[in-house]
Write a protein that holds these residues in place. Structure first.
Motif, mmCIF file in Angstrom:
data_model
loop_
_atom_site.group_PDB
_atom_site.id
_atom_site.type_symbol
_atom_site.label_atom_id
_atom_site.label_comp_id
_atom_site.label_asym_id
_atom_site.label_seq_id
_atom_site.Cartn_x
_atom_site.Cartn_y
_atom_site.Cartn_z
ATOM 1 N N LEU A 105 97.168 57.467 13.602
ATOM 2 C CA LEU A 105 97.930 58.900 13.763
ATOM 3 C C LEU A 105 99.064 58.938 12.909
ATOM 4 C CD1 LEU A 105 98.185 61.510 15.517
ATOM 5 C CD2 LEU A 105 99.322 60.035 17.225
ATOM 6 N N GLU A 106 99.874 57.895 13.267
ATOM 7 C CA GLU A 106 101.063 57.860 12.364
ATOM 8 C C GLU A 106 101.048 58.148 10.985
ATOM 9 O OE1 GLU A 106 103.385 54.500 13.873
ATOM 10 O OE2 GLU A 106 103.677 55.607 15.823
ATOM 11 N N SER A 107 99.914 57.520 10.390
ATOM 12 C CA SER A 107 99.726 57.525 8.926
ATOM 13 C C SER A 107 99.371 58.842 8.506
ATOM 14 C CB SER A 107 98.631 56.363 8.557
ATOM 15 O OG SER A 107 99.283 54.914 8.710
ATOM 16 N N ALA A 108 98.529 59.256 9.367
ATOM 17 C CA ALA A 108 98.074 60.668 9.187
ATOM 18 C C ALA A 108 99.056 61.814 9.112
ATOM 19 C CB ALA A 108 96.842 61.225 10.049
ATOM 20 N N LEU A 109 100.007 61.680 10.147
ATOM 21 C CA LEU A 109 101.254 62.411 10.088
ATOM 22 C C LEU A 109 102.141 62.554 9.230
ATOM 23 C CD1 LEU A 109 101.707 62.489 13.991
ATOM 24 C CD2 LEU A 109 100.616 64.061 12.700
ATOM 25 N N GLU A 110 102.283 61.157 8.642
ATOM 26 C CA GLU A 110 103.180 60.886 7.722
ATOM 27 C C GLU A 110 102.752 61.024 6.111
ATOM 28 O OE1 GLU A 110 104.600 57.046 8.919
ATOM 29 O OE2 GLU A 110 105.668 57.621 10.525
ATOM 30 N N ALA A 111 101.571 61.271 6.074
ATOM 31 C CA ALA A 111 100.805 61.356 4.667
ATOM 32 C C ALA A 111 101.311 62.285 3.883
ATOM 33 C CB ALA A 111 99.418 61.449 4.759
ATOM 34 N N PRO A 112 101.424 62.074 2.664
ATOM 35 C CA PRO A 112 102.173 63.015 1.746
ATOM 36 C C PRO A 112 101.026 64.237 1.748
ATOM 37 C CG PRO A 112 101.401 61.235 0.287
ATOM 38 C CD PRO A 112 101.314 60.746 1.937
ATOM 39 N N ALA A 113 101.678 65.657 1.311
ATOM 40 C CA ALA A 113 100.698 66.922 1.053
ATOM 41 C C ALA A 113 99.644 66.580 0.160
ATOM 42 C CB ALA A 113 101.391 68.010 0.768
ATOM 43 N N ASP A 114 99.399 65.782 -0.790
ATOM 44 C CA ASP A 114 98.684 65.608 -1.584
ATOM 45 C C ASP A 114 97.547 64.606 -1.360
ATOM 46 O OD1 ASP A 114 100.004 63.458 -2.156
ATOM 47 O OD2 ASP A 114 99.875 63.315 -4.360
ATOM 48 N N ALA A 115 97.817 64.208 -0.100
ATOM 49 C CA ALA A 115 96.809 63.191 0.402
ATOM 50 C C ALA A 115 95.469 63.835 1.089
ATOM 51 C CB ALA A 115 97.436 62.241 1.590
ATOM 52 N N GLN A 116 94.601 62.911 1.236
ATOM 53 C CA GLN A 116 93.306 63.296 1.782
ATOM 54 C C GLN A 116 92.845 62.343 2.753
ATOM 55 O OE1 GLN A 116 91.262 66.134 0.527
ATOM 56 N NE2 GLN A 116 92.537 66.414 -0.874
ATOM 57 N N LEU A 117 92.148 62.854 3.830
ATOM 58 C CA LEU A 117 91.628 62.041 4.980
ATOM 59 C C LEU A 117 90.302 62.115 4.692
ATOM 60 C CD1 LEU A 117 93.251 63.573 8.196
ATOM 61 C CD2 LEU A 117 94.072 61.703 6.887
ATOM 62 N N TYR A 118 89.758 60.881 4.435
ATOM 63 C CA TYR A 118 88.274 60.704 4.337
ATOM 64 C C TYR A 118 87.473 60.111 5.659
ATOM 65 C CZ TYR A 118 88.688 61.196 -0.838
ATOM 66 O OH TYR A 118 88.986 61.541 -2.107
ATOM 67 N N VAL A 119 86.705 60.632 6.104
ATOM 68 C CA VAL A 119 86.012 60.504 7.334
ATOM 69 C C VAL A 119 84.545 60.092 7.033
ATOM 70 C CG1 VAL A 119 85.420 60.997 9.816
ATOM 71 C CG2 VAL A 119 87.386 62.243 8.417
#
Length: 179
Positions: free
Chosen positions: A131-145
């Protein structure tokens, strides 16, 4: 008679205020991003314990995968829901946060823990660190599920990516409401 008339006027004034006042910021739902990648809802007035939340929902090769960041009973979490899943299938979820780095060692990978299975939906919760990593990720990041369904003989895999950029807007709306 005057007391009765005053009481009716007070009641009528109260009803007018309730009916004509601007709607509150509860029970709102709005989507964000170029393709509405993240949608958010505010706290329902009738059930505040359900809290606020954001969701990215996709249908991919017969499965619906919902990536959710929400707060229930004042506890925030990163969740993934997968459906339809039968009771003969075993589902697993992995989430990877990637910010444009080609070096795989820089990616943040997390495995979802099955929270519960109800009807045809398998619910997963990810760690607080995810959760913290997703919230702190930079705007250019992607979440791969990544989702895998196994039913003994066969394995069915799907994956998709969700941009992080609209997540910030969705979270602000979910927690503060619209203006």
């Amino acid at each position: 008679m005057r007391i009765m008339t005053g009481w009716y006027l007070t009641l009528a004034s109260l009803l007018a205020v309730l009916l004509l006042s601007a709607p509150s910021q509860a029970n709102e739902y709005r989507c964000f991003g170029d393709n509405d990648e993240w949608c958010a809802w505010t706290v329902p007035e009738s059930t505040p314990e359900k809290g606020w939340g954001t969701i990215s929902k996709v249908r991919h090769r017969g499965l619906v995968v919902e990536t959710v960041i929400d707060a229930q009973n004042n506890v925030a979490a990163l969740r993934v829901r997968v459906s339809p899943v039968t009771d003969q299938e075993t589902a697993s979820v992995t989430l990877s946060i990637r910010n444009g780095e080609r070096d795989w060692r820089m990616w943040r990978n997390f495995t979802g823990n099955m929270e519960r299975f109800e009807e045809t939906i398998t619910h997963f919760v990810l760690s607080r660190q995810a959760l913290e990593s997703a919230l702190e990720a930079p705007a250019d990041a992607q979440l791969y599920v990544f989702v895998e369904l196994k039913n003994g003989k066969r394995s069915h895999k799907v994956s998709h990516k969700v941009p992080v950029a609209p997540l910030g807007q969705a979270l602000r709306f979910a927690r503060m409401g619209g203006s």
